[in-house]
Design an enzyme around this catalytic site. Structure first.
Site, PDB file in Angstrom:
ATOM      1  N   ARG A   5       0.820  -1.211   0.000  1.00 35.56           N
ATOM      2  CA  ARG A   5       0.000   0.000   0.000  1.00 35.56           C
ATOM      3  C   ARG A   5       0.855   1.262   0.000  1.00 35.56           C
ATOM      4  O   ARG A   5       0.502   2.268  -0.622  1.00 35.56           O
ATOM      5  CB  ARG A   5      -0.916  -0.015   1.231  1.00 35.56           C
ATOM      6  CG  ARG A   5      -1.831   1.195   1.377  1.00 35.56           C
ATOM      7  CD  ARG A   5      -2.797   0.978   2.529  1.00 35.56           C
ATOM      8  NE  ARG A   5      -2.094   0.715   3.778  1.00 35.56           N
ATOM      9  CZ  ARG A   5      -1.663   1.664   4.598  1.00 35.56           C
ATOM     10  NH1 ARG A   5      -1.833   2.933   4.294  1.00 35.56           N
ATOM     11  NH2 ARG A   5      -1.041   1.348   5.728  1.00 35.56           N
ATOM     12  N   GLY A  48       0.365 -21.322  11.402  1.00 42.76           N
ATOM     13  CA  GLY A  48       1.352 -22.113  12.118  1.00 42.76           C
ATOM     14  C   GLY A  48       2.463 -21.256  12.667  1.00 42.76           C
ATOM     15  O   GLY A  48       2.476 -20.031  12.495  1.00 42.76           O
ATOM     16  N   ALA A 100       8.077 -13.668  10.981  1.00 44.31           N
ATOM     17  CA  ALA A 100       8.446 -13.153   9.665  1.00 44.31           C
ATOM     18  C   ALA A 100       9.950 -13.080   9.475  1.00 44.31           C
ATOM     19  O   ALA A 100      10.483 -13.519   8.440  1.00 44.31           O
ATOM     20  CB  ALA A 100       7.809 -11.783   9.447  1.00 44.31           C
ATOM     21  N   LYS A 144      -4.332 -17.308  19.075  1.00 46.14           N
ATOM     22  CA  LYS A 144      -2.985 -17.243  19.653  1.00 46.14           C
ATOM     23  C   LYS A 144      -2.527 -15.798  19.813  1.00 46.14           C
ATOM     24  O   LYS A 144      -1.775 -15.477  20.742  1.00 46.14           O
ATOM     25  CB  LYS A 144      -2.013 -18.062  18.811  1.00 46.14           C
ATOM     26  CG  LYS A 144      -1.752 -17.540  17.399  1.00 46.14           C
ATOM     27  CD  LYS A 144      -0.532 -16.654  17.317  1.00 46.14           C
ATOM     28  CE  LYS A 144      -0.307 -16.123  15.908  1.00 46.14           C
ATOM     29  NZ  LYS A 144       0.940 -15.322  15.808  1.00 46.14           N
ATOM     30  N   ARG A 169       4.823  -9.701  18.336  1.00 46.53           N
ATOM     31  CA  ARG A 169       4.316  -8.335  18.494  1.00 46.53           C
ATOM     32  C   ARG A 169       3.211  -8.275  19.542  1.00 46.53           C
ATOM     33  O   ARG A 169       3.099  -7.298  20.286  1.00 46.53           O
ATOM     34  CB  ARG A 169       3.804  -7.822  17.147  1.00 46.53           C
ATOM     35  CG  ARG A 169       4.907  -7.519  16.150  1.00 46.53           C
ATOM     36  CD  ARG A 169       4.366  -7.192  14.774  1.00 46.53           C
ATOM     37  NE  ARG A 169       3.864  -8.380  14.091  1.00 46.53           N
ATOM     38  CZ  ARG A 169       3.350  -8.370  12.870  1.00 46.53           C
ATOM     39  NH1 ARG A 169       3.257  -7.235  12.217  1.00 46.53           N
ATOM     40  NH2 ARG A 169       2.936  -9.479  12.306  1.00 46.53           N
ATOM     41  N   VAL A 221       1.090  -4.085  12.802  1.00 48.91           N
ATOM     42  CA  VAL A 221      -0.244  -4.334  13.356  1.00 48.91           C
ATOM     43  C   VAL A 221      -0.169  -5.457  14.385  1.00 48.91           C
ATOM     44  O   VAL A 221       0.435  -6.499  14.141  1.00 48.91           O
ATOM     45  CB  VAL A 221      -1.228  -4.726  12.233  1.00 48.91           C
ATOM     46  CG1 VAL A 221      -2.568  -5.166  12.816  1.00 48.91           C
ATOM     47  CG2 VAL A 221      -1.430  -3.543  11.293  1.00 48.91           C
TER      48      VAL A 221
END
Length: 345
Positions: A32, A134, A138, A189, A253, A277
């Site tokens: 974006r 799963g 990242a 989770k 995060r 996010v």
């Protein structure tokens, strides 16, 4: 080699681009933000969302979602869950019929309480949909560190074909036909990780964190079973595997956000300092609303909802949780006692 479209230029979408490129595919990644597109195309990096990771050649970024899906053999969808409806709807005029979609977003939609596959069924009706979920950070998968994920799809032949396209030596896919369970596990989770982070931030010890994880897994199972998922899904990669990874690492995060809340920082302050996010923050309202609709008790998710959406104090909410009678751990325990579907009857 295939042309693969990836929709979502955040950390996970960019990491998936690295995984798919190592598999030999040509990658077109929609982002974006113009600065993300420029950084990927000019400097082979995404410093906004995945700092310090050098991206391989063969990944092209675009600001045009139509370009990302044009002539794609399959499309990986990795926008934030609350944007899945708008993003996928924008693809409708450009996506060829029959192109498989793999949703990688972990959350429930606010308002509708819909799973991502349900959102896609409305915005892109008729498109074959699989779910990727799963234990996968990242930065780790972008660096080529090994993990295994669940690839869930109602069509076993499609699941097998897609697994052959996405997996490699360090990124393995285990097949499932329980797309509902895989999505419930992925969404919950994130919520439970916030609770575990709160316990860490409050310095309540490893036992409290383990208590929240175990109780959180139990209520995740309860919600999943109420939606028609299967027990074994939550005992696998997209259940306990993903929850363990997220709840026991500050690299998550959602866990790090919970830690900050437990240390006394406000939600607005924490979110204002981040560009990424925290899916648990945005999904927990939908989780508790869905649980209420189905008559499923979810005390850990309710704790997180009260802190995130009602301004309650983490210490007070955890203390209140500990005062509740736990009783039978979850519906699964009752099922096991009766021997239903376990081979014990």
């Amino acid at each position: 080699m295939a042309r693969v479209g990836i929709v979502g230029g955040g950390a996970f979408g960019t990491a998936l681009a690295c995984v798919m490129r190592r598999r030999g595919h040509d990658i077109v990644l929609w982002a974006r933000e113009p600065e993300v597109v420029e950084a990927i195309n000019r400097h082979r990096e995404n410093p906004r969302y995945l700092r310090g990771v050098a991206l391989p050649d063969g990944i092209t970024a675009t600001g045009d979602p139509a370009e990302a899906v044009r002539q794609a053999a399959f499309v990986l969808l990795a926008p934030p869950a609350q944007f899945m409806r708008a993003v996928s709807a924008s693809l409708a005029p450009h996506l060829a019929g029959g192109v498989p979609l793999i949703t990688c977003s972990k959350g429930l939609e606010l308002g509708s309480c819909a799973l991502m596959s349900q959102v896609l069924a409305e915005t892109l009706p008729g498109a074959p949909v699989a779910v990727l979920s799963g234990p996968s950070f990242a930065a780790e998968i972008a660096a080529g560190l090994p993990t295994a994920v669940t690839l869930a799809c109602a069509d076993p032949a499609l699941a097998t074909r897609l697994a052959g396209e996405i997996e490699g030596p360090t990124f393995r896919a285990c097949l499932s036909d329980d797309a509902t369970g895989a999505q419930v596990g992925g969404a919950l989770k994130n919520v439970i990780a916030i609770a575990c982070g709160m316990a860490a931030g409050l310095r309540l010890g490893g036992g409290m964190r383990a208590t929240l994880l175990a109780r959180g897994l139990a209520e995740t199972v309860d919600l999943g079973l109420a939606l028609g998922a299967r027990l074994e899904t939550f005992l696998g990669l997209s259940g306990i595997g993903d929850m363990d990874l997220s709840c026991n690492s500050a690299q998550s995060r959602n866990t790090s956000l919970g830690m900050a809340l437990g240390e006394g920082r406000s939600l607005a302050e924490v979110l204002g300092s981040r560009v990424t996010v925290q899916e648990g923050v945005h999904s927990v309202g939908a989780v508790t609303a869905l649980a209420a609709r189905l008559g499923v008790g979810m005390p850990v998710a309710t704790l997180v909802d009260r802190v995130v959406n009602r301004g309650a104090a983490p210490a007070d909410e955890i203390a209140a949780l500990l005062r509740q009678p736990f009783g039978v751990e979850c519906a699964v325990v009752a099922w096991l006692r009766r021997g239903i579907g376990t081979g014990l009857d």
